[in-house]
Design a protein around this motif. Structure first.
Motif, PDB file in Angstrom:
ATOM      1  N   GLY A  45      33.495  16.963  23.776  1.00 28.29           N
ATOM      2  CA  GLY A  45      34.728  17.109  24.611  1.00 28.29           C
ATOM      3  C   GLY A  45      35.040  18.634  24.645  1.00 28.29           C
ATOM      4  N   PRO A  46      36.354  18.848  24.439  1.00 26.22           N
ATOM      5  CA  PRO A  46      36.818  20.475  24.648  1.00 26.22           C
ATOM      6  C   PRO A  46      36.162  21.064  23.357  1.00 26.22           C
ATOM      7  CG  PRO A  46      38.502  18.968  24.992  1.00 26.22           C
ATOM      8  CD  PRO A  46      37.390  18.072  24.505  1.00 26.22           C
ATOM      9  N   MET A  47      35.932  22.422  23.425  1.00 26.80           N
ATOM     10  CA  MET A  47      35.197  23.338  22.510  1.00 26.80           C
ATOM     11  C   MET A  47      36.321  24.105  21.640  1.00 26.80           C
ATOM     12  SD  MET A  47      32.396  26.068  23.389  1.00 26.80           S
ATOM     13  CE  MET A  47      33.634  27.376  24.299  1.00 26.80           C
ATOM     14  N   LEU A  48      35.895  24.251  20.522  1.00 21.18           N
ATOM     15  CA  LEU A  48      36.755  25.102  19.605  1.00 21.18           C
ATOM     16  C   LEU A  48      35.770  26.409  19.333  1.00 21.18           C
ATOM     17  CD1 LEU A  48      39.079  25.737  17.536  1.00 21.18           C
ATOM     18  CD2 LEU A  48      37.676  24.730  15.808  1.00 21.18           C
ATOM     19  N   ALA A  49      36.403  27.461  19.555  1.00 20.95           N
ATOM     20  CA  ALA A  49      35.536  28.732  19.517  1.00 20.95           C
ATOM     21  C   ALA A  49      36.596  29.542  18.494  1.00 20.95           C
ATOM     22  CB  ALA A  49      35.352  29.658  20.792  1.00 20.95           C
ATOM     23  N   VAL A  50      35.558  30.503  17.719  1.00 23.74           N
ATOM     24  CA  VAL A  50      36.326  31.610  16.707  1.00 23.74           C
ATOM     25  C   VAL A  50      35.813  32.823  17.339  1.00 23.74           C
ATOM     26  CG1 VAL A  50      34.383  31.257  15.123  1.00 23.74           C
ATOM     27  CG2 VAL A  50      36.640  32.095  14.284  1.00 23.74           C
ATOM     28  N   THR A  51      36.507  33.845  17.348  1.00 24.28           N
ATOM     29  CA  THR A  51      36.150  35.263  17.873  1.00 24.28           C
ATOM     30  C   THR A  51      36.827  36.362  17.268  1.00 24.28           C
ATOM     31  OG1 THR A  51      36.263  36.417  20.030  1.00 24.28           O
ATOM     32  CG2 THR A  51      38.320  35.208  19.734  1.00 24.28           C
ATOM     33  N   LYS A  52      36.172  37.490  17.326  1.00 25.92           N
ATOM     34  CA  LYS A  52      36.701  38.678  17.069  1.00 25.92           C
ATOM     35  C   LYS A  52      37.709  39.174  18.191  1.00 25.92           C
ATOM     36  CE  LYS A  52      33.689  41.438  14.339  1.00 25.92           C
ATOM     37  NZ  LYS A  52      32.799  42.417  14.144  1.00 25.92           N
ATOM     38  N   PRO A  53      38.843  39.571  18.068  1.00 22.62           N
ATOM     39  CA  PRO A  53      39.749  40.176  19.010  1.00 22.62           C
ATOM     40  C   PRO A  53      39.161  40.912  19.697  1.00 22.62           C
ATOM     41  CG  PRO A  53      40.964  39.696  16.946  1.00 22.62           C
ATOM     42  CD  PRO A  53      39.737  39.801  16.573  1.00 22.62           C
ATOM     43  N   HIS A  54      39.220  40.895  21.352  1.00 25.30           N
ATOM     44  CA  HIS A  54      38.805  41.668  22.232  1.00 25.30           C
ATOM     45  C   HIS A  54      39.170  43.102  22.281  1.00 25.30           C
ATOM     46  CE1 HIS A  54      36.611  42.663  26.268  1.00 25.30           C
ATOM     47  NE2 HIS A  54      37.582  42.909  26.575  1.00 25.30           N
ATOM     48  N   ASP A  55      40.505  43.052  21.924  1.00 29.12           N
ATOM     49  CA  ASP A  55      41.167  44.341  21.727  1.00 29.12           C
ATOM     50  C   ASP A  55      40.872  45.314  20.800  1.00 29.12           C
ATOM     51  OD1 ASP A  55      42.803  43.299  19.788  1.00 29.12           O
ATOM     52  OD2 ASP A  55      44.480  43.500  20.877  1.00 29.12           O
ATOM     53  N   GLY A  56      39.888  44.581  19.771  1.00 30.45           N
ATOM     54  CA  GLY A  56      39.494  45.761  18.559  1.00 30.45           C
ATOM     55  C   GLY A  56      40.627  45.430  17.314  1.00 30.45           C
ATOM     56  N   ASN A  57      41.934  44.855  17.840  1.00 32.47           N
ATOM     57  CA  ASN A  57      42.914  44.848  16.694  1.00 32.47           C
ATOM     58  C   ASN A  57      42.567  43.822  15.668  1.00 32.47           C
ATOM     59  OD1 ASN A  57      44.386  47.201  17.562  1.00 32.47           O
ATOM     60  ND2 ASN A  57      45.260  45.942  19.190  1.00 32.47           N
ATOM     61  N   LYS A  58      43.300  43.762  14.477  1.00 30.68           N
ATOM     62  CA  LYS A  58      43.252  42.809  13.600  1.00 30.68           C
ATOM     63  C   LYS A  58      43.672  41.354  14.148  1.00 30.68           C
ATOM     64  CE  LYS A  58      44.613  41.566   8.958  1.00 30.68           C
ATOM     65  NZ  LYS A  58      45.309  41.790   7.649  1.00 30.68           N
ATOM     66  N   ALA A  59      42.955  40.295  14.004  1.00 32.43           N
ATOM     67  CA  ALA A  59      43.231  39.029  14.158  1.00 32.43           C
ATOM     68  C   ALA A  59      44.293  38.353  13.330  1.00 32.43           C
ATOM     69  CB  ALA A  59      42.002  37.945  14.110  1.00 32.43           C
ATOM     70  N   THR A  60      45.285  37.936  14.079  1.00 32.86           N
ATOM     71  CA  THR A  60      46.410  37.200  13.196  1.00 32.86           C
ATOM     72  C   THR A  60      46.574  35.785  13.917  1.00 32.86           C
ATOM     73  OG1 THR A  60      48.126  38.076  14.924  1.00 32.86           O
ATOM     74  CG2 THR A  60      47.405  39.409  13.039  1.00 32.86           C
ATOM     75  N   PHE A  61      47.213  34.939  12.961  1.00 31.85           N
ATOM     76  CA  PHE A  61      47.694  33.625  13.513  1.00 31.85           C
ATOM     77  C   PHE A  61      48.946  33.463  13.942  1.00 31.85           C
ATOM     78  CE2 PHE A  61      48.549  34.023   8.977  1.00 31.85           C
ATOM     79  CZ  PHE A  61      49.699  33.492   8.665  1.00 31.85           C
ATOM     80  N   GLY A  62      49.254  32.671  14.981  1.00 31.25           N
ATOM     81  CA  GLY A  62      50.476  32.639  15.438  1.00 31.25           C
ATOM     82  C   GLY A  62      51.330  31.700  14.862  1.00 31.25           C
ATOM     83  N   ASN A  63      52.753  32.217  14.553  1.00 28.91           N
ATOM     84  CA  ASN A  63      53.756  31.523  13.847  1.00 28.91           C
ATOM     85  C   ASN A  63      54.092  30.235  14.753  1.00 28.91           C
ATOM     86  OD1 ASN A  63      55.560  30.617  12.114  1.00 28.91           O
ATOM     87  ND2 ASN A  63      57.140  31.989  12.761  1.00 28.91           N
ATOM     88  N   GLY A  64      53.986  28.958  14.398  1.00 29.62           N
ATOM     89  CA  GLY A  64      54.211  27.824  15.262  1.00 29.62           C
ATOM     90  C   GLY A  64      52.821  27.242  16.202  1.00 29.62           C
TER      91      GLY A  64
END
Length: 122
Positions: A45-64
């Motif tokens: 089915g749909p894919m789940l992917a994990v990535t380093k942020p393209h902009d080079g900044n630190k990855a953060t999770f979204g509130n909500g």
């Protein structure tokens, strides 16, 4: 409607090891990758992917923000929740019924991204 969901990570190697094991519970395998940038898994089915942020900044999770993973059975919900915790994920809600037919378990991955493993029905 959803083709794939991508979440960020600050340690791609650790995240890939986490998701290889976690998503293996529901038969997902690596579907595509760009070495050093991202890896994606699918079980048809749909894919789940994990990535380093393209902009080079630190990855953060979204509130909500939360990603729902269809586990296929209540047993798989229990297994995925236990697996996530055994791999260093954080508990956000034990497996159980929410309403009459929604069986879910909530957890955060190593980077704090929130997930629910769920099954609708018995």
């Amino acid at each position: 409607m959803i083709g794939y969901v991508m979440v960020g990570t600050n340690d791609l190697d650790k995240a890939v090891a986490f998701y290889d094991e976690l998503l293996g519970v529901i038969g997902a395998k690596r579907a595509m990758s760009d070495p050093g940038r991202f890896v994606g898994w699918s079980n048809g089915g749909p894919m789940l992917a994990v990535t380093k942020p393209h902009d080079g900044n630190k990855a953060t999770f979204g509130n909500g923000t939360m990603v729902a993973l269809a586990a296929g059975s209540r047993e798989n919900v229990d297994k995925m929740h236990a697996k996530a915790l055994s791999l260093g994920g954080k508990d956000e809600g034990a497996p159980g019924l929410r309403g009459d037919t929604f069986y879910g378990a909530y957890f955060r991955d190593l980077d704090g991204n929130k997930f629910v493993a769920f099954h609708m029905g018995k």
